[in-house]
Scaffold this motif. Structure first.
Motif, PDB file in Angstrom:
ATOM      1  N   LEU A  75       0.832  -1.204   0.000  1.00 13.98           N
ATOM      2  CA  LEU A  75       0.000   0.000   0.000  1.00 13.98           C
ATOM      3  C   LEU A  75       0.868   1.256   0.000  1.00 13.98           C
ATOM      4  CD1 LEU A  75      -2.770  -1.003   2.584  1.00 13.98           C
ATOM      5  CD2 LEU A  75      -2.974  -0.941   0.097  1.00 13.98           C
ATOM      6  N   ALA A  76       1.994   1.221   0.732  1.00 14.45           N
ATOM      7  CA  ALA A  76       2.901   2.368   0.767  1.00 14.45           C
ATOM      8  C   ALA A  76       3.489   2.651  -0.612  1.00 14.45           C
ATOM      9  CB  ALA A  76       4.014   2.120   1.784  1.00 14.45           C
ATOM     10  N   LEU A  77       3.787   1.592  -1.377  1.00 13.14           N
ATOM     11  CA  LEU A  77       4.277   1.797  -2.743  1.00 13.14           C
ATOM     12  C   LEU A  77       3.256   2.564  -3.578  1.00 13.14           C
ATOM     13  CD1 LEU A  77       5.986  -1.529  -3.940  1.00 13.14           C
ATOM     14  CD2 LEU A  77       7.054   0.703  -3.618  1.00 13.14           C
ATOM     15  N   VAL A  78       1.994   2.199  -3.429  1.00 13.89           N
ATOM     16  CA  VAL A  78       0.941   2.914  -4.149  1.00 13.89           C
ATOM     17  C   VAL A  78       0.936   4.387  -3.757  1.00 13.89           C
ATOM     18  CG1 VAL A  78      -1.543   3.060  -4.577  1.00 13.89           C
ATOM     19  CG2 VAL A  78      -0.461   0.819  -4.326  1.00 13.89           C
ATOM     20  N   GLY A  79       1.003   4.653  -2.450  1.00 18.57           N
ATOM     21  CA  GLY A  79       0.981   6.032  -1.972  1.00 18.57           C
ATOM     22  C   GLY A  79       2.174   6.841  -2.441  1.00 18.57           C
ATOM     23  N   ILE A  80       3.364   6.256  -2.403  1.00 17.31           N
ATOM     24  CA  ILE A  80       4.571   6.969  -2.843  1.00 17.31           C
ATOM     25  C   ILE A  80       4.469   7.311  -4.330  1.00 17.31           C
ATOM     26  CG2 ILE A  80       7.056   6.706  -3.247  1.00 17.31           C
ATOM     27  CD1 ILE A  80       7.113   5.019  -0.638  1.00 17.31           C
ATOM     28  N   GLY A  81       4.032   6.345  -5.126  1.00 18.35           N
ATOM     29  CA  GLY A  81       3.900   6.595  -6.562  1.00 18.35           C
ATOM     30  C   GLY A  81       2.912   7.710  -6.860  1.00 18.35           C
ATOM     31  N   LEU A  82       1.769   7.694  -6.186  1.00 17.63           N
ATOM     32  CA  LEU A  82       0.772   8.740  -6.408  1.00 17.63           C
ATOM     33  C   LEU A  82       1.289  10.087  -5.931  1.00 17.63           C
ATOM     34  CD1 LEU A  82      -2.466   6.826  -5.323  1.00 17.63           C
ATOM     35  CD2 LEU A  82      -1.600   7.195  -7.640  1.00 17.63           C
ATOM     36  N   GLY A  83       2.038  10.091  -4.837  1.00 16.85           N
ATOM     37  CA  GLY A  83       2.595  11.329  -4.320  1.00 16.85           C
ATOM     38  C   GLY A  83       3.572  11.982  -5.278  1.00 16.85           C
ATOM     39  N   LEU A  84       4.300  11.189  -6.045  1.00 15.66           N
ATOM     40  CA  LEU A  84       5.225  11.730  -7.036  1.00 15.66           C
ATOM     41  C   LEU A  84       4.493  12.251  -8.269  1.00 15.66           C
ATOM     42  CD1 LEU A  84       8.045   9.018  -6.927  1.00 15.66           C
ATOM     43  CD2 LEU A  84       8.202  11.371  -6.082  1.00 15.66           C
ATOM     44  N   ALA A  85       3.414  11.565  -8.655  1.00 17.06           N
ATOM     45  CA  ALA A  85       2.764  11.871  -9.933  1.00 17.06           C
ATOM     46  C   ALA A  85       1.731  12.987  -9.848  1.00 17.06           C
ATOM     47  CB  ALA A  85       2.104  10.605 -10.480  1.00 17.06           C
TER      48      ALA A  85
END
Length: 519
Positions: free
Chosen positions: A349-359
């Protein structure tokens, strides 16, 4: 004020999403009913956000900002007193009208205050942080409320929050309008709203039946016809709601497609994940909120930092890389089971959040900065409209996929669990009539436990399909970003506009002609 406004506008999204199991249990709602709870909010946003932008340009952005807050108060009051699922839909719809007024005004306020597109990226990053902050605290607040009082009290906090924001805005905001002459485009508004509502209705209803059902075919036909009519109307309008020449900018087109695809995947993912945490893992609303925090907290932290990163890394790199990371996180989740632990969920879930935070901060900044300054407000509203169309389709499409897959695999799981044929028929008849949630109400005597276990396994089958689809959508978004946001394309001018030379971009200062058009 822009950050506070977007916080209020997005507050109902995850607050309600994480409370869906409680709403379902209290009101006996089906899965399609719950999809309409989410879409009753998102549909007015998608349908009215462009018109709200025009209202702000014509009548004043401060007035529309305040009107949006007033609708948030009214919608919260209606939902707070809800005694039926239909009344929840009405409250959500009024909240959606409020959000439709707030969202374009918040970005217009930033564009008005910060005309330099290079500097504006930092403030749009803060705007994204506020948006994600709303999505972050919403589940926690809802969790505490549902743990101690009835679910409907999740709507209470939005009332004083909106009223306080209205008071602050009345003092701090000055009125601003578009320097040009704009008029309301009613034909464009009507055709756009009809196309969006018909499309989402058709998708949701197809989940309870099939795409060949007469009402589904009629809805999708109306959506296509209205969409074509919208394009024809906007091409001939003297004051279009959405100037189609914006799409001559590859960067604007890419940002619109990426944000629609991304929010379809994200909001749909939130919808099915909330149901999984509540219906399958039987977590409390607060426990579910803590798990969603793993997704929403990284974007909130990264939002302000990404605005500064755009000085060193291109939007293409950040958006493509961020969506790829988020897609990886979703695809890695596709093997979770009924009893998967929080630890096993958290890092993915953290990977999803980090990716969205960058994009996400870069998507909005790219759309606003890829067109001439005088079109920045329309570009912001258009980008938000595509964001909300994706958000409306997310629960509709993924909810339909979840239901169809779970219903298809339920008979096999019932048989594998040892449920006798007579009891199996009772369960399947109840599901056909009232949805998956009806299984818990069927009197099966000693077979209730195995039947519920079979239901959980079927739900997880549907969840796996939704996760693969969501991950695939984000991967497609990454490909679109890499293709359309190439530096060579993003430097091309947007629409040919009199006295407005080249469209300002993040790497190109405003020309004198563009600067002269500042309000």
């Amino acid at each position: 004020m822009a950050c506070l406004g977007v916080f209020v506008g997005y507050f109902p999204v995850t607050t309600v999403s994480v409370s869906l199991p409680a709403i379902q249990q209290a009101l006996g709602a089906s899965t399609s009913d719950l999809a309409w709870v989410s879409d009753a909010f998102v549909l007015p946003v998608a349908a009215l956000i462009l018109t709200a932008g025009v209202f702000g340009d014509v009548h004043g952005r401060k007035k529309v900002f305040q009107a949006g807050l007033a609708f948030c108060v009214l919608g919260s009051a209606v939902a707070l007193t809800a005694q039926s699922i239909a009344q929840v839909w009405v409250g959500q719809a009024l909240l959606g009208v409020g959000a439709a007024a707030l969202l374009p005004m918040t970005l217009a306020l930033i564009s008005h205050a910060v005309p330099d597109p290079r500097e504006r990226g930092k403030y749009i990053g803060l705007w994204t942080t506020a948006m994600m902050g709303s999505l972050t605290v919403g589940p926690l607040i809802a969790g505490v409320i549902v743990e101690h009082v009835a679910w409907r009290w999740i709507y209470l906090l939005a009332i004083p929050l909106s009223l306080v924001t209205m008071v602050i805005a009345s003092v701090m905001l000055t009125e601003s309008k578009s320097p040009g002459k704009r008029t309301l485009d009613w034909p464009g508004q009507i055709t756009a709203a009809l196309a969006i509502v018909a499309l989402v209705y058709g998708v949701i209803e197809s989940g309870t039946g099939s795409f060949s059902d007469p009402q589904v075919v009629a809805a999708l036909a109306i959506a296509v016809a209205s969409g074509v009519a919208f394009v024809l109307v906007e091409r001939r309008s003297d004051s279009p709601m959405l100037d189609l020449s914006l799409f001559r900018s590859a960067s604007f087109t890419g940002a619109a497609l990426v944000v629609m695809i991304s929010f379809l995947a994200l909001i749909g993912f939130f919808f099915v994940l909330s149901l999984y945490l509540g219906m399958v893992q039987h977590l409390s609303t607060f426990e579910a909120g803590l798990r969603l925090l793993v997704i929403t907290l990284p974007p909130m932290i990264l939002g302000a930092l990404v605005g500064r990163l755009t000085r060193f890394l291109s939007a293409r790199v950040l958006i493509t890389g961020g969506l790829a990371v988020a897609a990886l996180g979703l695809l890695l989740l596709a093997d979770i089971g009924v009893a998967t632990s929080f630890g096993a969920l958290a890092w993915r879930l953290a990977l999803v959040g980090i990716g969205l935070g960058l994009a996400f901060p870069c998507i909005t900044a790219t759309a606003v900065s890829s067109v001439p300054f005088h079109q920045a407000g329309m570009a912001a509203a258009g980008n938000n409209a595509f964001r909300q169309i994706g958000g409306a389709l997310g629960p509709a499409i993924l909810g339909a996929l979840l239901t169809s897959r779970a219903v298809a695999t339920l008979p096999d799981h019932l048989a594998a669990s040892g449920v006798p044929q007579t009891a199996r028929s009772q369960v399947l008849n109840a599901v056909d009539a009232d949805g998956l949630g009806a299984v818990a109400t069927v009197p099966l005597r000693g077979h209730t436990g195995p039947a519920l276990q079979a239901l959980s396994q079927s739900f997880v089958d549907g969840l796996h399909l939704c996760l693969v689809v969501s991950g695939g959508l984000l991967a497609c978004g990454a490909v679109v970003a890499a293709w359309l946001l190439r530096p060579a394309l993003s430097q091309q001018p947007a629409a040919p506009v009199a006295a407005a030379g080249r469209a300002p971009t993040r790497s190109q200062p405003l020309t004198n002609a563009t600067a002269a058009e500042r309000p």
